[in-house]
Design a protein around this motif. Structure first.
Motif, mmCIF file in Angstrom:
data_model
loop_
_atom_site.group_PDB
_atom_site.id
_atom_site.type_symbol
_atom_site.label_atom_id
_atom_site.label_comp_id
_atom_site.label_asym_id
_atom_site.label_seq_id
_atom_site.Cartn_x
_atom_site.Cartn_y
_atom_site.Cartn_z
ATOM 1 N N HIS A 139 17.142 44.005 33.627
ATOM 2 C CA HIS A 139 16.340 45.241 33.524
ATOM 3 C C HIS A 139 16.539 46.091 34.776
ATOM 4 O O HIS A 139 15.596 46.707 35.294
ATOM 5 N N ASP A 140 17.770 46.124 35.245
ATOM 6 C CA ASP A 140 18.115 46.832 36.478
ATOM 7 C C ASP A 140 19.521 47.426 36.320
ATOM 8 O O ASP A 140 20.502 46.683 36.236
ATOM 9 N N PRO A 141 19.636 48.754 36.261
ATOM 10 C CA PRO A 141 20.943 49.376 36.016
ATOM 11 C C PRO A 141 21.856 49.462 37.238
ATOM 12 O O PRO A 141 22.931 50.047 37.156
ATOM 13 N N THR A 142 21.449 48.890 38.369
ATOM 14 C CA THR A 142 22.201 49.080 39.618
ATOM 15 C C THR A 142 23.670 48.691 39.476
ATOM 16 O O THR A 142 24.563 49.431 39.902
ATOM 17 N N ALA A 143 23.933 47.525 38.905
ATOM 18 C CA ALA A 143 25.321 47.058 38.774
ATOM 19 C C ALA A 143 26.128 48.003 37.889
ATOM 20 O O ALA A 143 27.303 48.295 38.170
ATOM 21 N N PHE A 144 25.495 48.491 36.823
ATOM 22 C CA PHE A 144 26.200 49.422 35.939
ATOM 23 C C PHE A 144 26.421 50.765 36.638
ATOM 24 O O PHE A 144 27.478 51.380 36.484
ATOM 25 N N GLU A 145 25.434 51.205 37.406
ATOM 26 C CA GLU A 145 25.600 52.432 38.199
ATOM 27 C C GLU A 145 26.794 52.299 39.144
ATOM 28 O O GLU A 145 27.583 53.238 39.297
ATOM 29 N N ASP A 146 26.915 51.137 39.776
ATOM 30 C CA ASP A 146 28.021 50.912 40.705
ATOM 31 C C ASP A 146 29.369 50.967 39.986
ATOM 32 O O ASP A 146 30.356 51.482 40.531
ATOM 33 N N LEU A 147 29.410 50.435 38.771
ATOM 34 C CA LEU A 147 30.660 50.468 37.999
ATOM 35 C C LEU A 147 31.041 51.908 37.662
ATOM 36 O O LEU A 147 32.195 52.309 37.838
ATOM 37 N N VAL A 148 30.083 52.688 37.187
ATOM 38 C CA VAL A 148 30.351 54.097 36.872
ATOM 39 C C VAL A 148 30.714 54.855 38.141
ATOM 40 O O VAL A 148 31.613 55.710 38.143
ATOM 41 N N GLY A 149 30.044 54.529 39.244
ATOM 42 C CA GLY A 149 30.375 55.154 40.521
ATOM 43 C C GLY A 149 31.800 54.855 40.946
ATOM 44 O O GLY A 149 32.501 55.724 41.462
ATOM 45 N N LYS A 150 32.241 53.616 40.721
ATOM 46 C CA LYS A 150 33.615 53.227 41.057
ATOM 47 C C LYS A 150 34.625 54.025 40.241
ATOM 48 O O LYS A 150 35.608 54.539 40.779
ATOM 49 N N TYR A 151 34.364 54.165 38.949
ATOM 50 C CA TYR A 151 35.247 54.952 38.082
ATOM 51 C C TYR A 151 35.249 56.417 38.503
ATOM 52 O O TYR A 151 36.299 57.067 38.520
ATOM 53 N N THR A 152 34.079 56.938 38.838
ATOM 54 C CA THR A 152 33.988 58.347 39.233
ATOM 55 C C THR A 152 34.732 58.591 40.539
ATOM 56 O O THR A 152 35.459 59.590 40.673
ATOM 57 N N GLU A 153 34.562 57.707 41.510
ATOM 58 C CA GLU A 153 35.262 57.847 42.788
ATOM 59 C C GLU A 153 36.774 57.823 42.581
ATOM 60 O O GLU A 153 37.501 58.645 43.143
ATOM 61 N N ARG A 154 37.236 56.910 41.757
ATOM 62 C CA ARG A 154 38.663 56.810 41.473
ATOM 63 C C ARG A 154 39.177 58.089 40.807
ATOM 64 O O ARG A 154 40.250 58.599 41.158
ATOM 65 N N THR A 155 38.390 58.630 39.871
ATOM 66 C CA THR A 155 38.795 59.848 39.160
ATOM 67 C C THR A 155 38.809 61.055 40.090
ATOM 68 O O THR A 155 39.728 61.889 40.031
ATOM 69 N N LEU A 156 37.802 61.164 40.964
ATOM 70 C CA LEU A 156 37.759 62.267 41.930
ATOM 71 C C LEU A 156 38.943 62.201 42.891
ATOM 72 O O LEU A 156 39.563 63.227 43.191
ATOM 73 N N LYS A 157 39.254 61.012 43.378
ATOM 74 C CA LYS A 157 40.381 60.863 44.300
ATOM 75 C C LYS A 157 41.707 61.230 43.624
ATOM 76 O O LYS A 157 42.572 61.863 44.241
ATOM 77 N N LYS A 158 41.838 60.855 42.365
ATOM 78 C CA LYS A 158 43.050 61.216 41.629
ATOM 79 C C LYS A 158 43.140 62.727 41.462
ATOM 80 O O LYS A 158 44.223 63.319 41.616
ATOM 81 N N ARG A 159 42.005 63.389 41.179
ATOM 82 C CA ARG A 159 42.000 64.843 41.027
ATOM 83 C C ARG A 159 42.373 65.523 42.349
ATOM 84 O O ARG A 159 43.138 66.502 42.355
#
Length: 284
Positions: free
Chosen positions: A222-242
């Motif tokens: 009942h804690d989205p922190t781990a999922f937030e971190d996963l989405v954050g990792k994908y977002t960081e990777r996508t921003l760096k690629k852009r």
């Protein structure tokens, strides 16, 4: 999730000149294809990325592929269009918007189910744990989701809000089908309307398992922190690629300016002719 780092990466993009219209169209087309291919593949579609591109951009059906998979590709392409239109007119989230995203995602595969909340219990595969909302509680939980989103849109970091919106929606699991695809469309909507790039979860075995296991673990806790971190990792990777694409664009333009035998005046004249031709093509 390091939201400060994501914000700084997002700001860094603005330091570079934007890609020209042709490059933007090509990039957006690739992102669209990747989203539709990956989102459907996570749900079990056997159509690969190149076949997805052929269906979307050329209207070519693939011999030997499931008709259902082909129709799912067409459906999700329409839903993606609607998501982009919603993002361009940033507005509070509503159940009508969510129903319509689901309705479009099922338009040809299960039109009779689109936008309809389920009346039966469902259970995630390969686990005894069931995080999904009971049917009679779906409507009040969706009311709560909308109430939460109205406040969260204004107060949370956009990437964290996008991750939590996905997490909360898919945990309710309100529809008869298309919940995963709808959740990823909602996440893309939340990112796009705030100037962040679409984040696509890759469907290869390792990435899919990480996505599904992280989501399930977050639901158990009942804690989205781990999922937030996963989405954050994908977002960081996508921003760096852009950023890398924009840096390469700057470098290529600079090299093109320097490596020529034409004078500045001649280059300006060539550019002027190009602009005139472009205007004539648009008129015709």
């Amino acid at each position: 999730m390091d939201t400060n780092k994501l914000t700084e990466l997002r700001k860094e993009i603005d330091k570079y000149r934007p890609l020209d219209s042709d490059q933007i169209r090509a990039l957006n087309k690739d992102i669209r294809v990747e989203h539709i291919w990956s989102s459907n593949a996570i749900e079990g579609s056997k159509i690969d990325k190149f076949e997805t591109e052929a269906i979307i951009n050329k209207g070519i059906t693939i011999h030997g592929e499931s008709i259902g998979d082909v129709l799912s590709t067409i459906d999700l392409n329409e839903a993606y269009d609607y998501m982009l239109d919603l993002a361009s007119h940033k507005q509070p989230l509503s159940q009508t918007t969510i129903r319509d995203l689901n309705r479009l995602a099922l338009a040809k595969t299960h039109p009779e189910w689109g936008g309809e909340y389920r009346v039966l219990e469902v259970h995630p595969a390969k686990t005894d744990f069931n995080p999904y909302t009971e049917p009679f509680d779906i409507r009040p939980e969706m009311d709560n989701l909308i109430e939460w989103s109205r406040k969260a849109q204004k107060e949370m970091h956009p990437v964290k809000y996008a991750a939590d919106l996905h997490y909360k929606f898919v945990t309710i699991h309100p529809f008869r089908d298309g919940n995963g695809r709808t959740a990823r469309l909602l996440m893309s909507l939340a990112l796009t309307e705030n100037g962040y790039p679409v984040v696509n979860i890759m469907p290869d075995k390792e990435s899919r398992e990480e996505y599904m296991e992280t989501l399930l673990d977050s639901q158990k806790r009942h804690d989205p922190t781990a999922f937030e971190d996963l989405v954050g990792k994908y977002t960081e990777r996508t921003l760096k690629k852009r950023i890398q694409i924009l840096q390469l664009n700057e470098k290529n333009k600079e090299e093109a300016r320097e490596e020529t035998r034409f004078s500045k005046e001649q280059l300006n004249e060539l550019a002027k002719r190009h602009r005139i031709k472009s205007k004539l093509r648009k008129r015709n």
